[in-house]
Structures are given as C-alpha cells and as structure tokens.
Design an enzyme around this catalytic site. Structure first.
Site, PDB file in Angstrom:
ATOM      1  CE1 TYR A   1     -25.984  11.435  -1.246  1.00 37.73           C
ATOM      2  CE2 TYR A   1     -28.240  11.127  -0.548  1.00 37.73           C
ATOM      3  CZ  TYR A   1     -26.944  11.516  -0.273  1.00 37.73           C
ATOM      4  OH  TYR A   1     -26.629  11.983   0.978  1.00 37.73           O
ATOM      5  CE  LYS A  18     -18.595  24.998   0.137  1.00 38.16           C
ATOM      6  NZ  LYS A  18     -18.379  25.748   1.384  1.00 38.16           N
ATOM      7  CG  ASP A  76     -19.878  26.369   4.340  1.00 38.31           C
ATOM      8  OD1 ASP A  76     -20.813  26.822   3.639  1.00 38.31           O
ATOM      9  OD2 ASP A  76     -18.702  26.729   4.188  1.00 38.31           O
ATOM     10  CG  ASP A 118     -29.274  12.139   3.402  1.00 34.37           C
ATOM     11  OD1 ASP A 118     -30.022  11.908   4.364  1.00 34.37           O
ATOM     12  OD2 ASP A 118     -28.496  11.296   2.919  1.00 34.37           O
ATOM     13  CG  ASP A 156     -31.070  12.701   9.415  1.00 30.89           C
ATOM     14  OD1 ASP A 156     -32.187  12.681   8.858  1.00 30.89           O
ATOM     15  OD2 ASP A 156     -30.424  11.675   9.683  1.00 30.89           O
TER      16      ASP A 156
END
Ligand code: NAD
Length: 358
Positions: A141, A192, A224, A248, A252
């Site tokens: 980001y 990852k 994943d 992020d 959620d």
C-alpha cells in the site's frame, strides 16, 4: 499524572457513538479514579467543512501531545466527490502515518449472546477469540515505485511494489508475540512465501524473532490457506500476524465471523505505545442522526485504549465486563436485535453500560 485523551468524533454516526464512549470514560474517572484529561478535535468531512482540511494542523498538534486518541468514523456522501486531497479518508491516512502507527490490532471476538448473528454455525464460532495484528504503514500500500504508466507497445500498465525491510517485519512480529504472551501463546504468521520474496524474508525474520519468545508457539501459513481455515475452523487461531494487504482482507473476513459490525473495536499503535482507537465500521450515513447506531464497538475501543496505550488493564476489564453483562441482560441496539430482547437506542445502550459498570 493525568493521561491525555484526544477525542475525534468525525462524521456521520461518529459524534453519536463517541458521546457514549466518553460517558463511560467520564464515569470511570469520577467513580473509579481513572486519571484522564479529555480534549476534542476535528477530523474528516466535518473538518473539511469547518477548517478546509480533513486533518487540520490544530488536530495533528493535539494528537501529537496526547497519550491516546479515540476516533468515531469519517466520510459520507457529502464529501464523496470533492477533490481527492480533501477527502475525509485522507485525514485518517495522514494521522496514521504522521504518528507512525505501524501496528493495527483487530480482535474478532464473538460474544456468546450474539452467536446467532454469525453466518457460520454456532459450534464453529462459539467462544471465538482471535487477534489479528496487521502491519499498517508498509508493504504494497505504500511501496515505491507505484503508478500507471504507458508501455512501449502503447498499452497502459498499473504497478505497485511490495517491499518490507527486516526492521519493519521485526517490530510487527514483536507486537504479535507480546500480545500472544498475554493470551493463548500461539502466533500464526500469514504470508505467501512460496511466491513472494518479500514474504519469504517476512517468514525468515518472524522465525528469528520467535526465538526471543520461547513460551509462544509459532506457525506459518500461506494466505490462501489462512482464508480457508478462518472459515473452516476459526477457533484454531489465537494471534495472527500478517502484512498490510493480507491483514486488510483477513481482518474483515474474521470480523464478519462474529456477525456484527457494530461490535468490533480496533487499535493502531506506534513504537511509543501511543495509539488511535476506533470502531471497525464506517460513518453509517444511512442511520446518522437517528439515535440508532450501536455504540459498543466504540465503547470497546475505549477499553482497548485503556489496555494498550494507558496501561489500565483493570479499567479496560471493567468496561468489557459491563458490555458482557448488558448483552447477557438482553439489551440490544437494532443491528443486533433478536426477538424477545430489549431494544434500545444509541444513548440507551450507553446508559445500560454505564449502569453495569459498578
Ligand atoms: P459502514 O460501516 O459505515 O456501514 C455499513 C452498514 O453497517 C450500514 O448499513 C450501516 O448502517 C451499518 N453500521 C455501521 N456501523 C454501525 C453501527 N455502529 N451500528 C449499527 N449499524 C452500523 O460502511 P459504508 O456504508 O461502506 O461506508 C459509509 C462511509 O463510511 C463511507 O464514506 C466510507 O468511506 C466511510 N468509512 C469510514 C471508515 C473509518 O472511518 N474508519 C471505515 C469504513 C468506511
């Protein structure tokens, strides 16, 4: 010495929910010797209207000298189409980065009384208590270079950079291990590493840091798989530590396991322990001004503030116990209402927590 709290109500339901949390803090100060000093400031759209900036210099100055900040929410339709630099969310990003708030703590805690609100079966989520520790001011980001450019063949391409230094990884890992020591002593680091070199280094550094916390167990998981496991068997997790983008998305996802956006607090803290505490939800323009919003996420954010920035774990527990008691008594705002429960307004919920404090 009195601790300085800056309250930033923001927009939409922000002022309504923050008022209730402030009531609780004042009660703790009057009845339970909590030594605090409260100031107020502007942020978001209301700051744009009043002072021409989503983060006025005066707010930032007050923030810098405070021990902790309690924030409502920012944004709303009124400011959606204004110039990008003036958008309410810019105020939020700017204050996070100005204060160096690198660690975002997002608990996903299911209150037994609200188990029916989850979309998952009660046996999968009952007693769920996960803490997600998300790196907040690094990674893809913020990485440079970034942008949209025109290639030699005339096609445009968008690009971003995922970059993490060893020190950035180490400091967020330490936050996760320290928190795990006060919980079930399990950290799951999500990456990852099989595909992304930046997270290969992430895995290596987290493993190295783990050696300093021999009483905490460390597990690594690809993102994943973590997404799948969070839905399949969420109770296997205690503390999850992960990068900005993975955090992020996963936070959620995890928050929705508990089924109630109006219930979940969050904290973003920096190296000195200073932090911004806010509910995970937004400014809820659809119910603004109706005395309908659930103030519990904000009240619980105040509890997190007492625990993580003000070193007042007993006062924090006092709030958390009061919230549990109120829920057990069947008191509900509209968003968590079920038949047979006692429906209350925003201020009614604040009052109920207030009387359950003692
Ligand atoms: P939202 O979280 O504001 O609302 C989503 C839904 O949840 C709405 O139906 C709302 O009524 C309900 N809801 C949210 N909080 C509630 C509460 N405390 N009690 C009861 N119901 C509640 O998300 P949105 O509608 O996508 O966004 C609205 C505005 O908020 C946008 O401008 C967005 O940019 C902003 N936003 C701000 C933050 C923040 O300040 N950190 C976070 C997310 C969104």
């Amino acid at each position: 010495m009195k601790k300085k709290i800056l309250i930033l109500p923001g927009d939409g339901i922000g002022p309504e929910i923050v008022t209730e949390a402030e009531k609780i803090l004042n009660a703790l100060s009057q009845r339970h010797d909590l030594e605090i000093e409260i100031e107020h400031g502007l942020i978001g759209g209301s700051a744009v209207d009043a002072a021409g900036s989503p983060l006025p210099a005066e707010t930032l100055e007050k923030a810098k000298v405070s021990d902790a900040i309690l924030l409502g929410a920012v944004g709303g339709p009124k400011w959606e189409n204004i110039e990008r630099a003036l958008r309410p969310e810019r105020g939020l990003l700017a204050i996070r980065s100005a204060l160096g708030l690198y660690a975002n703590l997002r608990p996903a805690l299911l209150y037994q009384e609200l188990a029916d609100a989850s979309t998952l079966k009660p046996e999968i989520v009952s007693n769920l208590d996960i803490m997600i520790v998300r790196e907040l001011i690094g990674g893809i980001y913020f990485g440079q270079p970034r942008g949209i450019r025109v290639r030699e063949d005339g096609q445009r391409e968008g690009f971003n950079t995922l970059v993490y230094s060893e020190s950035e990884i180490e400091r967020i890992a330490r936050v996760a291990f320290t928190i795990a020591q006060k919980r079930d002593r399990k950290v799951c680091s999500v990456d990852k590493a099989n595909v992304l070199e930046a997270t290969e280094l992430w895995r290596e550094v987290v493993t190295k840091v783990a050696a300093d916390y021999p009483n905490v167990s460390l597990q690594h998981m690809y993102v994943d798989n973590a997404a799948m496991q969070l839905v399949r068997q969420p109770k296997q997790f205690d503390v999850i530590v992960t990068t900005n983008m993975f955090g992020d998305i996963l936070s959620d996802l995890a928050s929705m396991l508990t089924g109630s956006i109006g219930m979940l607090p969050s904290a973003s803290i920096n190296e000195t322990g200073q932090g911004i505490y806010e509910p995970i939800h937004g400014s809820a323009p659809d119910i603004t001004g109706q005395n309908k919003a659930n103030p519990l996420a904000t009240i619980l954010s105040a509890a997190m503030m007492l625990r993580y920035s003000l070193d007042q774990p007993e006062q924090a527990a006092r709030i958390e116990t009061a919230v549990k008691r109120v829920l057990a008594d069947g008191v509900r705002t509209a968003d968590i209402a079920t038949p047979g429960m006692r429906s209350v307004s925003t201020s009614g919920m604040g009052d109920a927590v207030l009387s359950a404090l003692d």
